[in-house]
Design a protein around this motif. Structure first.
Motif, PDB file in Angstrom:
ATOM      1  N   LEU A  30      64.710  51.164  59.989  1.00 10.86           N
ATOM      2  CA  LEU A  30      65.553  52.040  59.176  1.00 10.86           C
ATOM      3  C   LEU A  30      65.039  53.470  59.240  1.00 10.86           C
ATOM      4  CD1 LEU A  30      67.849  52.432  57.123  1.00 10.86           C
ATOM      5  CD2 LEU A  30      66.203  51.859  55.310  1.00 10.86           C
ATOM      6  N   VAL A  31      63.719  53.633  59.204  1.00 10.15           N
ATOM      7  CA  VAL A  31      63.106  54.958  59.306  1.00 10.15           C
ATOM      8  C   VAL A  31      63.501  55.623  60.617  1.00 10.15           C
ATOM      9  CG1 VAL A  31      60.892  56.147  59.616  1.00 10.15           C
ATOM     10  CG2 VAL A  31      61.162  54.482  57.771  1.00 10.15           C
ATOM     11  N   VAL A  32      63.380  54.886  61.710  1.00  6.40           N
ATOM     12  CA  VAL A  32      63.688  55.428  63.035  1.00  6.40           C
ATOM     13  C   VAL A  32      65.165  55.799  63.137  1.00  6.40           C
ATOM     14  CG1 VAL A  32      63.881  54.839  65.488  1.00  6.40           C
ATOM     15  CG2 VAL A  32      61.804  54.262  64.213  1.00  6.40           C
ATOM     16  N   PHE A  33      66.039  54.916  62.662  1.00  4.76           N
ATOM     17  CA  PHE A  33      67.470  55.164  62.775  1.00  4.76           C
ATOM     18  C   PHE A  33      67.889  56.411  62.005  1.00  4.76           C
ATOM     19  CE2 PHE A  33      71.821  54.271  61.058  1.00  4.76           C
ATOM     20  CZ  PHE A  33      72.504  54.512  62.236  1.00  4.76           C
ATOM     21  N   THR A  34      67.481  56.512  60.744  1.00  2.00           N
ATOM     22  CA  THR A  34      67.906  57.662  59.939  1.00  2.00           C
ATOM     23  C   THR A  34      67.260  58.961  60.425  1.00  2.00           C
ATOM     24  OG1 THR A  34      66.195  57.177  58.270  1.00  2.00           O
ATOM     25  CG2 THR A  34      68.398  56.269  57.898  1.00  2.00           C
ATOM     26  N   ILE A 151      61.838  56.298  41.582  1.00  2.64           N
ATOM     27  CA  ILE A 151      61.046  57.440  42.036  1.00  2.64           C
ATOM     28  C   ILE A 151      60.465  57.166  43.414  1.00  2.64           C
ATOM     29  CG2 ILE A 151      59.174  59.016  41.428  1.00  2.64           C
ATOM     30  CD1 ILE A 151      59.459  57.928  38.518  1.00  2.64           C
ATOM     31  N   GLY A 152      59.949  55.956  43.596  1.00  2.00           N
ATOM     32  CA  GLY A 152      59.340  55.602  44.873  1.00  2.00           C
ATOM     33  C   GLY A 152      60.314  55.586  46.030  1.00  2.00           C
ATOM     34  N   GLY A 153      61.603  55.477  45.718  1.00  2.00           N
ATOM     35  CA  GLY A 153      62.615  55.469  46.765  1.00  2.00           C
ATOM     36  C   GLY A 153      62.647  56.743  47.581  1.00  2.00           C
ATOM     37  N   ALA A 154      62.043  57.810  47.065  1.00  2.00           N
ATOM     38  CA  ALA A 154      62.004  59.069  47.808  1.00  2.00           C
ATOM     39  C   ALA A 154      61.295  58.898  49.148  1.00  2.00           C
ATOM     40  CB  ALA A 154      61.309  60.146  46.971  1.00  2.00           C
ATOM     41  N   ALA A 155      60.303  58.003  49.190  1.00  2.51           N
ATOM     42  CA  ALA A 155      59.556  57.809  50.435  1.00  2.51           C
ATOM     43  C   ALA A 155      60.469  57.360  51.572  1.00  2.51           C
ATOM     44  CB  ALA A 155      58.440  56.794  50.224  1.00  2.51           C
ATOM     45  N   GLY A 156      61.408  56.483  51.266  1.00  2.00           N
ATOM     46  CA  GLY A 156      62.326  56.006  52.287  1.00  2.00           C
ATOM     47  C   GLY A 156      63.456  56.969  52.583  1.00  2.00           C
ATOM     48  N   ALA A 157      63.576  58.022  51.773  1.00  2.00           N
ATOM     49  CA  ALA A 157      64.675  58.972  51.934  1.00  2.00           C
ATOM     50  C   ALA A 157      64.298  60.177  52.785  1.00  2.00           C
ATOM     51  CB  ALA A 157      65.153  59.441  50.551  1.00  2.00           C
ATOM     52  N   PHE A 158      63.009  60.355  53.058  1.00  2.00           N
ATOM     53  CA  PHE A 158      62.568  61.539  53.798  1.00  2.00           C
ATOM     54  C   PHE A 158      62.850  61.523  55.304  1.00  2.00           C
ATOM     55  CE2 PHE A 158      59.694  62.450  50.115  1.00  2.00           C
ATOM     56  CZ  PHE A 158      60.096  63.763  49.902  1.00  2.00           C
ATOM     57  N   LEU A 177      71.110  66.495  51.385  1.00  2.00           N
ATOM     58  CA  LEU A 177      72.121  65.492  51.027  1.00  2.00           C
ATOM     59  C   LEU A 177      71.874  64.157  51.726  1.00  2.00           C
ATOM     60  CD1 LEU A 177      75.440  67.562  50.849  1.00  2.00           C
ATOM     61  CD2 LEU A 177      74.309  66.335  48.987  1.00  2.00           C
ATOM     62  N   MET A 178      71.393  64.187  52.967  1.00  2.93           N
ATOM     63  CA  MET A 178      71.023  62.919  53.624  1.00  2.93           C
ATOM     64  C   MET A 178      69.883  62.246  52.873  1.00  2.93           C
ATOM     65  SD  MET A 178      71.395  63.443  57.775  1.00  2.93           S
ATOM     66  CE  MET A 178      70.527  65.005  57.905  1.00  2.93           C
ATOM     67  N   PHE A 179      68.909  63.062  52.453  1.00  5.89           N
ATOM     68  CA  PHE A 179      67.830  62.539  51.609  1.00  5.89           C
ATOM     69  C   PHE A 179      68.399  61.942  50.323  1.00  5.89           C
ATOM     70  CE2 PHE A 179      65.281  63.283  47.837  1.00  5.89           C
ATOM     71  CZ  PHE A 179      64.039  62.755  48.158  1.00  5.89           C
ATOM     72  N   SER A 180      69.298  62.675  49.683  1.00  3.79           N
ATOM     73  CA  SER A 180      69.859  62.235  48.399  1.00  3.79           C
ATOM     74  C   SER A 180      70.679  60.968  48.544  1.00  3.79           C
ATOM     75  CB  SER A 180      70.729  63.350  47.805  1.00  3.79           C
ATOM     76  OG  SER A 180      69.968  64.525  47.596  1.00  3.79           O
ATOM     77  N   LEU A 181      71.367  60.821  49.673  1.00  4.67           N
ATOM     78  CA  LEU A 181      72.155  59.611  49.918  1.00  4.67           C
ATOM     79  C   LEU A 181      71.256  58.378  49.893  1.00  4.67           C
ATOM     80  CD1 LEU A 181      74.706  58.064  50.826  1.00  4.67           C
ATOM     81  CD2 LEU A 181      74.147  58.708  53.181  1.00  4.67           C
ATOM     82  N   ILE A 182      70.125  58.422  50.608  1.00  2.00           N
ATOM     83  CA  ILE A 182      69.215  57.276  50.637  1.00  2.00           C
ATOM     84  C   ILE A 182      68.530  57.107  49.284  1.00  2.00           C
ATOM     85  CG2 ILE A 182      67.207  56.248  51.775  1.00  2.00           C
ATOM     86  CD1 ILE A 182      67.914  57.841  54.270  1.00  2.00           C
ATOM     87  N   PHE A 183      68.160  58.216  48.655  1.00  2.00           N
ATOM     88  CA  PHE A 183      67.469  58.166  47.363  1.00  2.00           C
ATOM     89  C   PHE A 183      68.329  57.488  46.299  1.00  2.00           C
ATOM     90  CE2 PHE A 183      66.317  60.057  43.247  1.00  2.00           C
ATOM     91  CZ  PHE A 183      64.956  59.764  43.220  1.00  2.00           C
ATOM     92  N   MET A 184      69.621  57.832  46.231  1.00  2.00           N
ATOM     93  CA  MET A 184      70.507  57.249  45.232  1.00  2.00           C
ATOM     94  C   MET A 184      70.939  55.840  45.611  1.00  2.00           C
ATOM     95  SD  MET A 184      70.643  59.456  42.870  1.00  2.00           S
ATOM     96  CE  MET A 184      71.889  58.671  41.876  1.00  2.00           C
ATOM     97  N   TRP A 185      70.922  55.532  46.893  1.00  2.93           N
ATOM     98  CA  TRP A 185      71.293  54.194  47.377  1.00  2.93           C
ATOM     99  C   TRP A 185      70.212  53.166  47.081  1.00  2.93           C
ATOM    100  CZ3 TRP A 185      68.283  51.942  51.289  1.00  2.93           C
ATOM    101  CH2 TRP A 185      68.767  50.741  51.838  1.00  2.93           C
ATOM    102  N   THR A 186      68.948  53.586  47.070  1.00  2.00           N
ATOM    103  CA  THR A 186      67.823  52.650  46.952  1.00  2.00           C
ATOM    104  C   THR A 186      67.864  51.797  45.685  1.00  2.00           C
ATOM    105  OG1 THR A 186      66.420  54.084  48.306  1.00  2.00           O
ATOM    106  CG2 THR A 186      65.307  52.431  46.956  1.00  2.00           C
ATOM    107  N   PRO A 187      68.105  52.342  44.473  1.00  2.00           N
ATOM    108  CA  PRO A 187      68.087  51.488  43.277  1.00  2.00           C
ATOM    109  C   PRO A 187      69.111  50.349  43.297  1.00  2.00           C
ATOM    110  CG  PRO A 187      67.794  53.775  42.646  1.00  2.00           C
ATOM    111  CD  PRO A 187      68.150  53.781  44.096  1.00  2.00           C
ATOM    112  N   PRO A 188      70.413  50.607  43.549  1.00  5.06           N
ATOM    113  CA  PRO A 188      71.329  49.458  43.579  1.00  5.06           C
ATOM    114  C   PRO A 188      71.034  48.488  44.709  1.00  5.06           C
ATOM    115  CG  PRO A 188      72.462  51.463  44.270  1.00  5.06           C
ATOM    116  CD  PRO A 188      71.144  51.889  43.714  1.00  5.06           C
TER     117      PRO A 188
END
Length: 312
Positions: A30-34, A151-158, A177-188
């Motif tokens: 996922l890291v590589v793809f994004t 909060i920790g979801g930020a790591a996967g959003a960078f 906004l790409m960061f924010s998309l992953i950040f807000m997606w992580t909790p649900p």
């Protein structure tokens, strides 16, 4: 805290697959793809293919380093949870000291090489990402607050932000906004998983929201974050990397994921237990398609724009 002197009575000889597993290859993919999307969609960026390859390699290695450091620190609770008990350290195939050494070495290697191959802004963001995941999330948030994954979801959003910095040497509204998309997606995404593996976290003493506040509150949070996610996802359509293709795909994906989250929100525990949390498992799977679909749509816009078919 992980005991560096821990020795498992069932210690086995580690193979290459065990060391690779330390890097959490599913997360790394996922890291590589994004990150790759972040590089490819940056408008006007001219990056030599070899530079792009080395940069993606560094980002992948940095992501793997984070995984190794996380497994080193979490070895004690990984032994308790069913879904992690067979990981290389708790199973005894890899010793904690080895994982720590690998994680630190790969961290330094990936950051320095990315700085030399690309630019130091991208390297700096990568270094902060590794630190955030290994220290802020793994060592602090995960065991101290039910908001750990938020909060920790930020790591996967960078990663897409790192990719954008590689291509442009800057940070922009698009990368934010790409960061924010992953950040807000992580909790649900993650809380859908947490609902049907609830006892795992409880047994390990991890204060996941399902443990501290119960499944009903978790269901409310899933729907709440999903609603907040929608404008972030749609907002990307109106930037330089968006367009009608992305907007159409995003609208469809948001309706699909929202419907799945509403079903989860409406559930009572008796019904969920009876069908083994089928709706929650479905929401988790839909969430994976949701993120993949959004970043694929961004790639489609970038690919078609030179032909006059993408973008506004």
């Amino acid at each position: 805290m992980t005991d560096l002197n821990y020795q498992d009575s069932t210690t086995q000889e580690a193979g290459m697959g065990d060391y690779f597993a330390l890097l959490k290859p599913r997360v790394m993919s996922l890291v590589v793809f994004t990150a790759l999307v972040g590089i490819l969609v940056a408008p006007g960026a001219s990056l030599h293919p070899f530079e792009a390859f080395v940069s993606i390699l560094c980002i992948a290695v940095g992501g793997g380093a984070s995984g190794a450091l996380n497994m080193w620190w979490d070895a004690d609770i990984d032994r308790i949870m069913k879904r992690t008990a067979n990981r290389p350290i708790p199973s005894g195939r890899v010793q904690p000291q080895e994982a720590l050494a690998i994680g630190l070495a790969l961290s330094g290697f990936s950051v320095i090489l990315l700085g030399l191959a690309s630019n130091w802004l991208a390297a700096g963001i990568l270094a902060f990402t590794i630190f955030f995941y290994a220290v802020v999330y793994s060592m602090w948030l995960k065991r101290s607050t039910p908001q750990n994954i938020v909060i920790g979801g930020a790591a996967g959003a960078f990663p897409p932000m790192i990719g954008w910095a590689v291509a442009t040497g800057s940070i922009s509204i698009e990368s934010v906004l790409m960061f924010s998309l992953i950040f807000m997606w992580t909790p649900p995404h993650f809380w859908s998983l947490a609902i049907f593996v609830k006892s795992d976290y409880g047994n390990a003493g991890v204060p996941m929201l399902t443990e501290t506040h119960g499944r009903r509150v978790t269901r409310n949070h899933i729907l709440g974050y999903m609603i907040c996610l929608i404008p972030v996802a749609l907002g990307l359509a109106f930037t330089s990397i968006g367009g009608p293709i992305y907007l159409a795909v995003s609208m469809g994906l948001n309706l699909w994921f929202l419907q799945a989250c509403i079903v989860v929100w409406r559930r009572n525990e008796d019904a969920a237990e009876a069908d083994k949390f089928a709706a929650e498992r479905r929401a988790f799977k839909v969430s994976l398609a949701y993120l993949f679909g959004h970043f694929t749509a961004l790639l489609a816009e970038a690919a078609l724009t030179p032909w006059g078919l993408g973008g506004w």
